[in-house]
Design an enzyme around this catalytic site. Structure first.
Site, PDB file in Angstrom:
ATOM      1  N   LYS A 122      27.217  66.855 -21.798  1.00 53.58           N
ATOM      2  CA  LYS A 122      27.990  67.610 -22.770  1.00 53.58           C
ATOM      3  C   LYS A 122      28.632  66.640 -23.753  1.00 53.58           C
ATOM      4  CE  LYS A 122      31.601  66.415 -22.387  1.00 53.58           C
ATOM      5  NZ  LYS A 122      32.185  65.050 -22.500  1.00 53.58           N
TER       6      LYS A 122
ATOM      7  N   TYR B 156      35.843  70.843 -22.682  1.00 52.36           N
ATOM      8  CA  TYR B 156      36.152  71.183 -21.277  1.00 52.36           C
ATOM      9  C   TYR B 156      36.999  72.457 -21.168  1.00 52.36           C
ATOM     10  CZ  TYR B 156      34.193  66.857 -19.344  1.00 52.36           C
ATOM     11  OH  TYR B 156      33.343  65.853 -18.949  1.00 52.36           O
TER      12      TYR B 156
HETATM   13  P1  NAD Z   1      29.078  54.912 -23.236  1.00 57.78           P
HETATM   14  O1  NAD Z   1      29.492  54.319 -24.531  1.00 57.78           O
HETATM   15  O2  NAD Z   1      29.667  54.338 -22.006  1.00 57.78           O
HETATM   16  O3  NAD Z   1      27.489  54.861 -23.082  1.00 57.78           O
HETATM   17  C1  NAD Z   1      26.623  55.180 -24.121  1.00 57.78           C
HETATM   18  C2  NAD Z   1      25.350  54.381 -23.944  1.00 57.78           C
HETATM   19  O4  NAD Z   1      24.488  54.703 -25.038  1.00 57.78           O
HETATM   20  C3  NAD Z   1      25.588  52.863 -23.991  1.00 57.78           C
HETATM   21  O5  NAD Z   1      25.026  52.232 -22.878  1.00 57.78           O
HETATM   22  C4  NAD Z   1      24.918  52.411 -25.282  1.00 57.78           C
HETATM   23  O6  NAD Z   1      24.289  51.145 -25.161  1.00 57.78           O
HETATM   24  C5  NAD Z   1      23.889  53.507 -25.519  1.00 57.78           C
HETATM   25  N1  NAD Z   1      23.573  53.678 -26.940  1.00 57.78           N
HETATM   26  C6  NAD Z   1      22.325  53.825 -27.428  1.00 57.78           C
HETATM   27  N2  NAD Z   1      22.340  53.924 -28.767  1.00 57.78           N
HETATM   28  C7  NAD Z   1      23.630  53.809 -29.141  1.00 57.78           C
HETATM   29  C8  NAD Z   1      24.283  53.823 -30.404  1.00 57.78           C
HETATM   30  N3  NAD Z   1      23.613  53.982 -31.562  1.00 57.78           N
HETATM   31  N4  NAD Z   1      25.626  53.678 -30.426  1.00 57.78           N
HETATM   32  C9  NAD Z   1      26.328  53.541 -29.277  1.00 57.78           C
HETATM   33  N5  NAD Z   1      25.763  53.528 -28.038  1.00 57.78           N
HETATM   34  C10 NAD Z   1      24.422  53.657 -27.981  1.00 57.78           C
HETATM   35  O7  NAD Z   1      29.377  56.485 -23.358  1.00 57.78           O
HETATM   36  P2  NAD Z   1      29.568  57.499 -22.146  1.00 57.78           P
HETATM   37  O8  NAD Z   1      31.006  57.620 -21.835  1.00 57.78           O
HETATM   38  O9  NAD Z   1      28.645  57.169 -21.059  1.00 57.78           O
HETATM   39  O10 NAD Z   1      29.141  58.882 -22.861  1.00 57.78           O
HETATM   40  C11 NAD Z   1      27.790  59.231 -23.033  1.00 57.78           C
HETATM   41  C12 NAD Z   1      27.664  60.759 -23.107  1.00 57.78           C
HETATM   42  O11 NAD Z   1      28.144  61.311 -21.888  1.00 57.78           O
HETATM   43  C13 NAD Z   1      28.490  61.418 -24.204  1.00 57.78           C
HETATM   44  O12 NAD Z   1      27.796  62.521 -24.739  1.00 57.78           O
HETATM   45  C14 NAD Z   1      29.730  61.903 -23.490  1.00 57.78           C
HETATM   46  O13 NAD Z   1      30.338  63.028 -24.096  1.00 57.78           O
HETATM   47  C15 NAD Z   1      29.187  62.259 -22.135  1.00 57.78           C
HETATM   48  N6  NAD Z   1      30.173  62.109 -21.058  1.00 57.78           N
HETATM   49  C16 NAD Z   1      30.232  63.052 -20.105  1.00 57.78           C
HETATM   50  C17 NAD Z   1      31.157  62.939 -19.094  1.00 57.78           C
HETATM   51  C18 NAD Z   1      31.208  63.954 -17.982  1.00 57.78           C
HETATM   52  O14 NAD Z   1      32.103  63.864 -17.158  1.00 57.78           O
HETATM   53  N7  NAD Z   1      30.289  64.886 -17.909  1.00 57.78           N
HETATM   54  C19 NAD Z   1      32.032  61.854 -19.055  1.00 57.78           C
HETATM   55  C20 NAD Z   1      31.922  60.875 -20.020  1.00 57.78           C
HETATM   56  C21 NAD Z   1      30.986  61.008 -21.025  1.00 57.78           C
END
Ligand code: NAD
Length: 364
Positions: free
Chosen positions: A132, A216
């Site tokens: 999400k 959420y």
């Molecule tokens: P994050 O920044 O930790 O990870 C993102 C990953 O995408 C990184 O490893 C990065 O290298 C990669 N990536 C690839 N292309 C990129 C670009 N152009 N710019 C930036 N990063 C790039 O983020 P996250 O916290 O893991 O979030 C990722 C997704 O998960 C989001 O959509 C977020 O809303 C969702 N999320 C969901 C929950 C949940 O509890 N369900 C919690 C956190 C995040």
């Protein structure tokens, strides 16, 4: 004598078993037959999801997709026993088509990349579990739904709370009439983002905290009520003028009205501290969950016609991700529709667009 804590643990275990029974999977799937996921992104949420797969009896990690294969390939490949041939970059992603060990992808990329990688995975014949918010517009959500339908693959949005026993219990109490007729809800998810995070980059995030955090309370209240909003008000504001919020607002507050007449009052922010929660108020009692959107430490309290409720959840990270990975594994194995399909994500994007419009800050 059982203590209240041990009773809670027992009730929690029973609710987890019920959640699993709904997936129509055996108690344990032999390792060779577990559904194989390729984790896409390998950031923070992928890390947690893969830990969930490692604890699952029905899912496993069989592929990795990353922009940093030299660094993250050996790290996660070693942890989850993924061979080098199953490690892909964003450029070689489409080759997952030829890898029969990969049955589904888990998309943990920045919001604006969800649509592209869902469509590409569907075209490669793989089922999609997407984080999400589903995408950055309702138009993208529709494209993702169409692509998965056309390719005859399942699409699920990773809404953890739908698989969490605390919320199953809260929804059951509300439906049983334990708080009388529901009148109103409120919910909040305050948070903090540092400069340089992709979440503060509008192109990658789609908009402000409403996408990442506000979704959420929107989704949870819709889940608890079983209704979708029909009217909205909204306001956005920024007090931090350091430049952190050059591309989006710092905070948003909004209200929603449901067909039954129930009202909801919510907020989210990338520059506030405080507890995240959801509360449902009836005319005879109320129920609330604190740490509602956290990975652990959820706590259900309230006053009902049957007495006071005080139920801290014993589940520890990554238990919600195990339940989520297992539910989708069951859908893949049984060719069934997930409880949180693409249409769920689309409804939330419609709400997000409507709130920004009501706030006089339309997205496009
Ligand atoms: P994050 O920044 O930790 O990870 C993102 C990953 O995408 C990184 O490893 C990065 O290298 C990669 N990536 C690839 N292309 C990129 C670009 N152009 N710019 C930036 N990063 C790039 O983020 P996250 O916290 O893991 O979030 C990722 C997704 O998960 C989001 O959509 C977020 O809303 C969702 N999320 C969901 C929950 C949940 O509890 N369900 C919690 C956190 C995040």
């Amino acid at each position: 004598m059982p203590t209240p804590a041990s009773l809670n643990r027992r009730r929690f275990a029973q609710l987890s078993v019920l959640a699993m029974a709904a997936t129509r999977l055996p108690a344990q799937t032999p390792p060779m037959k577990r559904v194989g996921y390729a984790a896409v992104g390998l950031g923070r949420i992928c890390d947690i999801f893969m830990r969930g797969c490692a604890q699952s009896e029905h899912a496993k990690v069989t592929g990795l997709v990353t922009g940093h294969p030299a660094e993250k390939g050996p790290k996660y490949g070693g942890l989850y026993n993924v061979p080098e041939k199953s490690i892909y970059t964003y450029q070689t992603f489409d080759r997952i088509r030829d890898n029969s060990e990969i049955e589904a992808v888990y998309i943990g990329l920045p919001n604006s990349m969800h649509c592209e990688y869902t469509v590409r995975a569907a075209e490669a014949g793989k089922h999609v579990l997407c984080e999400k918010p589903m995408a950055i517009s309702s138009a993208e959500c529709r494209r993702m739904i169409d692509a998965c339908r056309h390719a005859n693959v399942r699409l699920m949005i990773a809404y953890r709370i739908h698989y969490d026993p605390t919320f199953a219990r809260m929804a059951a109490l509300i439906r049983s009439g334990a708080i009388g007729q529901v009148q109103a809800c409120d919910g909040a998810f305050p948070g903090y983002e540092r400069k340089g995070e992709w979440r503060l980059d509008r192109k990658l995030a789609g908009g402000g905290s409403l996408f990442d955090l506000g979704v959420y309370p929107i989704n949870t209240i819709r889940f608890l009520l079983g209704e979708d909003p029909i009217a909205y008000t909204g306001m956005v504001a920024t007090r931090d003028m350091s430049g952190r919020f050059a591309e989006m607002e710092q905070s948003v507050v909004w209200t929603m009205k449901f067909p039954s007449g129930i009202l909801a009052d919510c907020s989210s922010s990338y520059g506030q501290s405080g507890e995240n929660f959801v509360r449902v108020r009836g005319d005879k009692g109320f129920l609330q969950v604190t740490a509602a959107y956290s990975y652990e430490g959820l706590h259900l309290t309230g006053k009902t016609l049957q007495g006071d409720i005080d139920e801290p959840a014993p589940g520890k990270l990554p238990f919600q991700f195990v339940l989520e990975a297992d539910h989708f594994a069951g859908c893949v194995r049984n060719h069934s529709t997930p409880r949180t399909p693409g249409e769920e994500g689309l409804k939330d994007l419609i709400a997000i667009e409507s709130i920004y419009k009501a706030a006089g800050a339309p997205l496009a």
